[in-house]
Design a protein around this motif. Structure first.
Motif, PDB file in Angstrom:
ATOM      1  N   UNK A 104       0.831  -1.211   0.000  1.00 39.05           N
ATOM      2  CA  UNK A 104       0.000   0.000   0.000  1.00 39.05           C
ATOM      3  C   UNK A 104       0.865   1.260   0.000  1.00 39.05           C
ATOM      4  N   UNK A 105       1.960   1.205   0.746  1.00 41.64           N
ATOM      5  CA  UNK A 105       2.875   2.356   0.782  1.00 41.64           C
ATOM      6  C   UNK A 105       3.497   2.599  -0.582  1.00 41.64           C
TER       7      UNK A 105
ATOM      8  N   UNK B   1       0.676  -4.090  13.869  1.00 41.54           N
ATOM      9  CA  UNK B   1       0.821  -4.254  12.414  1.00 41.54           C
ATOM     10  C   UNK B   1      -0.415  -3.750  11.682  1.00 41.54           C
ATOM     11  N   UNK B   2      -1.557  -3.956  12.287  1.00 45.25           N
ATOM     12  CA  UNK B   2      -2.789  -3.527  11.633  1.00 45.25           C
ATOM     13  C   UNK B   2      -2.813  -2.001  11.453  1.00 45.25           C
ATOM     14  N   UNK B   3      -2.241  -1.297  12.454  1.00 45.51           N
ATOM     15  CA  UNK B   3      -2.233   0.175  12.376  1.00 45.51           C
ATOM     16  C   UNK B   3      -1.437   0.642  11.157  1.00 45.51           C
ATOM     17  N   UNK B   4      -0.344  -0.073  10.846  1.00 45.31           N
ATOM     18  CA  UNK B   4       0.456   0.297   9.665  1.00 45.31           C
ATOM     19  C   UNK B   4      -0.346   0.076   8.386  1.00 45.31           C
ATOM     20  N   UNK B   5      -1.080  -1.018   8.375  1.00 43.37           N
ATOM     21  CA  UNK B   5      -1.914  -1.310   7.202  1.00 43.37           C
ATOM     22  C   UNK B   5      -2.936  -0.205   7.006  1.00 43.37           C
ATOM     23  N   UNK B   6      -3.547   0.199   8.127  1.00 39.92           N
ATOM     24  CA  UNK B   6      -4.575   1.248   8.039  1.00 39.92           C
ATOM     25  C   UNK B   6      -3.960   2.553   7.554  1.00 39.92           C
ATOM     26  N   UNK B   7      -2.820   2.919   8.138  1.00 39.36           N
ATOM     27  CA  UNK B   7      -2.158   4.167   7.731  1.00 39.36           C
ATOM     28  C   UNK B   7      -1.785   4.115   6.263  1.00 39.36           C
ATOM     29  N   UNK B  12      -2.683   5.551   0.653  1.00 34.87           N
ATOM     30  CA  UNK B  12      -2.924   5.137  -0.726  1.00 34.87           C
ATOM     31  C   UNK B  12      -4.193   5.772  -1.274  1.00 34.87           C
ATOM     32  N   UNK B  13      -5.240   5.798  -0.428  1.00 32.36           N
ATOM     33  CA  UNK B  13      -6.512   6.394  -0.860  1.00 32.36           C
ATOM     34  C   UNK B  13      -6.342   7.891  -1.112  1.00 32.36           C
ATOM     35  N   UNK B  14      -5.644   8.555  -0.185  1.00 33.85           N
ATOM     36  CA  UNK B  14      -5.424  10.005  -0.332  1.00 33.85           C
ATOM     37  C   UNK B  14      -4.630  10.323  -1.595  1.00 33.85           C
ATOM     38  N   UNK B  15      -3.553   9.560  -1.818  1.00 28.10           N
ATOM     39  CA  UNK B  15      -2.741   9.841  -3.002  1.00 28.10           C
ATOM     40  C   UNK B  15      -3.485   9.491  -4.281  1.00 28.10           C
ATOM     41  N   UNK B  16      -4.382   8.514  -4.162  1.00 28.83           N
ATOM     42  CA  UNK B  16      -5.203   8.196  -5.338  1.00 28.83           C
ATOM     43  C   UNK B  16      -6.094   9.391  -5.686  1.00 28.83           C
ATOM     44  N   UNK B  17      -6.700   9.958  -4.645  1.00 30.52           N
ATOM     45  CA  UNK B  17      -7.550  11.140  -4.858  1.00 30.52           C
ATOM     46  C   UNK B  17      -6.748  12.302  -5.441  1.00 30.52           C
ATOM     47  N   UNK B  18      -5.569  12.473  -4.904  1.00 35.39           N
ATOM     48  CA  UNK B  18      -4.663  13.539  -5.352  1.00 35.39           C
ATOM     49  C   UNK B  18      -4.324  13.370  -6.844  1.00 35.39           C
ATOM     50  N   UNK B  19      -3.912  12.146  -7.201  1.00 32.56           N
ATOM     51  CA  UNK B  19      -3.544  11.867  -8.590  1.00 32.56           C
ATOM     52  C   UNK B  19      -4.756  12.011  -9.512  1.00 32.56           C
ATOM     53  N   UNK B  20      -5.905  11.509  -9.048  1.00 33.19           N
ATOM     54  CA  UNK B  20      -7.117  11.571  -9.877  1.00 33.19           C
ATOM     55  C   UNK B  20      -7.541  13.019 -10.111  1.00 33.19           C
ATOM     56  N   UNK B  21      -7.477  13.822  -9.047  1.00 30.00           N
ATOM     57  CA  UNK B  21      -7.907  15.221  -9.149  1.00 30.00           C
ATOM     58  C   UNK B  21      -7.076  15.972 -10.196  1.00 30.00           C
ATOM     59  N   UNK B  22      -5.748  15.844 -10.088  1.00 30.23           N
ATOM     60  CA  UNK B  22      -4.902  16.599 -11.007  1.00 30.23           C
ATOM     61  C   UNK B  22      -4.831  15.959 -12.396  1.00 30.23           C
ATOM     62  N   UNK B  23      -5.105  14.655 -12.438  1.00 33.56           N
ATOM     63  CA  UNK B  23      -5.221  14.017 -13.750  1.00 33.56           C
ATOM     64  C   UNK B  23      -6.377  14.620 -14.530  1.00 33.56           C
TER      65      UNK B  23
END
Lengths: 270, 166
Positions: A104-105, B1-7, B12-23
């Motif tokens: 994910x990272x 470990x779960x906290x890392x997955x969540x973070x 990933x979701x935030x950067x997806x939004x970021x990339x989609x917006x500027x795309x």
């Protein structure tokens, strides 16, 4: 005792099948997986491939297993995850727990890079507004035409209006250039009673960006000496820069095409 | 470990939004009607400059080549005119025994109708005429040309000098 019974039973078929497999590969492949699964300790995806390879040699099974193993080197590249691995050494055995956050990272970093690329691309999409912004284009065009006609037309009887126009419609460097070009005319004008009429024949805005415009101006000039009614004419081609000063486009630079070397020298000195 | 997955998932979701917006921002910016109009203007300007240069460059030693180039750079009225007077024009050029090279110093589009595919351009052109046995002469002239869009790009449909008193 029970295990010993079971073993003898499977082995004969195992020994018997490969012989058949060697003769009719396609027919035998359906049976082979059972053998392969036993050998490699319950693996899901690779089974069909392993089965095919196993017919010829047993060694390829080991080779087949290298691709899944490559997933492990990736996380080892990213150092921060190394710590987590040390914290929980129990989990990596089945499906490493750090695999998902790391993946994910990696995805987040890639998307971040892509987003930044798009950001810069979208910012760099700038177009020149000449003609595109038709209202501003015609405003610039009209005001530059007016400025050129008014400040270069001259009547010996009304010097003041020309000078006023030049002061109002030109700015900065253009004022100095104006004096360089028009100075000689002004000197002889009163005694020869000159009337100079400048008319813009055609003009076009070639660039319009951020409050700056470039206009190509074609002008005709008719000079009449009223003392003896002698007339002369000429054509001029100018590249004019204009700047938006509080809603009024003022000329701030002029370049003459076909000007004499002396004139160009004077213009450049400004 | 779960906290890392969540973070990591949130990142990933935030950067997806970021990339989609500027795309989307990039796409819409580069496909707007304004930028396509600006692209048409630049295209017409470029073709006009090349066309004028083609028309004002000739050599009496290779008139056929020059006339063909003129035909290739023109359309409509202008092309018909050249095609009609081809022979007399050719004779005239050969008799003149001179070579001309031209360079567009500056040009600008005065009008552009993107939908109709027509444009008007003005240009300042420096031409150097070299007679067969004589001194070369350099002149600066101004031209007005009309451009028409064809399947093969923008071509000249009218061309003439803007003389004094026009």
């Amino acid at each position: 005792m029970p295990p010993s019974r079971r073993r003898p039973i499977p082995t004969p078929p195992v020994g018997g099948r490969p012989k058949v497999a060697g003769l009719h590969r396609r027919a035998s492949t359906s049976d082979e997986p059972a053998e392969a699964v036993e050998a490699v300790e319950t693996v899901e995806a690779a089974v069909p491939e392993v089965a095919e390879e196993a017919e010829e040699l047993k060694a390829p099974t080991a080779v087949e297993w290298t691709p899944p193993a490559t997933k492990q080197p990736k996380p080892s590249k990213s150092d921060p995850e190394g710590d987590q691995k040390a914290d929980e050494p129990d989990e990596p055995a089945s499906r490493p727990a750090w695999l998902l956050p790391v993946a994910l990272l990696v995805v987040a970093v890639l998307l971040g890079g892509l987003g930044t690329f798009f950001l810069f691309k979208s910012r760099s999409v700038t177009y020149d507004a000449a003609l595109v912004d038709s209202a501003t284009t015609s405003a610039v065009n009209g005001q530059v035409r007016e400025a050129v006609e008014k400040s270069f037309s001259y009547n010996f009887a009304d010097v003041e209006s020309t000078e006023k126009a030049a002061r109002e419609l030109l700015t900065g460097k253009a004022l100095c250039q104006y004096n360089a070009v028009f100075g000689p005319v002004k000197q002889v004008a009163p005694q020869q009673k000159l009337v100079v009429t400048v008319r813009v024949v055609s003009s076009a805005v070639s660039s319009l960006k951020n409050g700056h415009a470039t206009v190509l101006v074609f002008a005709d000039q008719v000079t009449t000496r009223t003392t003896d009614n002698q007339s002369g004419g000429g054509t001029a081609m100018l590249r004019v820069s204009a700047v938006d000063q509080g809603g009024r486009w003022k000329i701030d630079n002029m370049e003459m095409f076909g000007a004499t070397a002396e004139q160009n020298q004077q213009l450049q000195n400004c | 470990m779960r906290i890392f997955t969540v973070i990591a998932a949130v990142l990933a979701v935030l950067t997806f939004g970021y990339a989609a917006y500027f795309g989307v921002a990039w796409y819409s910016a580069s496909h707007s009607s304004e930028s396509s109009f600006a692209a048409a203007r630049d295209d017409a300007l470029r073709s006009g400059q090349v066309g004028i240069t083609n028309f004002l460059t000739l050599d009496y030693k290779k008139v056929d080549e020059d006339l063909q180039r003129w035909l290739n750079s023109s359309t409509g009225e202008l092309r018909a005119e050249i095609d009609k007077d081809k022979d007399s024009r050719k004779k005239q050029l050969v008799d003149a025994k001179s070579a001309t090279t031209s360079k567009v110093l500056d040009a600008a589009i005065t009008e552009l109708d993107d939908r109709a595919g027509t444009a008007t351009m003005i240009a300042v052109v420096e031409s150097t005429v070299t007679p067969d046995n004589g001194q070369k002469v350099t002149k600066i002239n101004r031209y007005l040309t009309k451009l028409t869009r064809t399947d093969d790009g923008w071509k000249l449909s009218q061309l003439g000098p803007l003389r004094a008193g026009v």
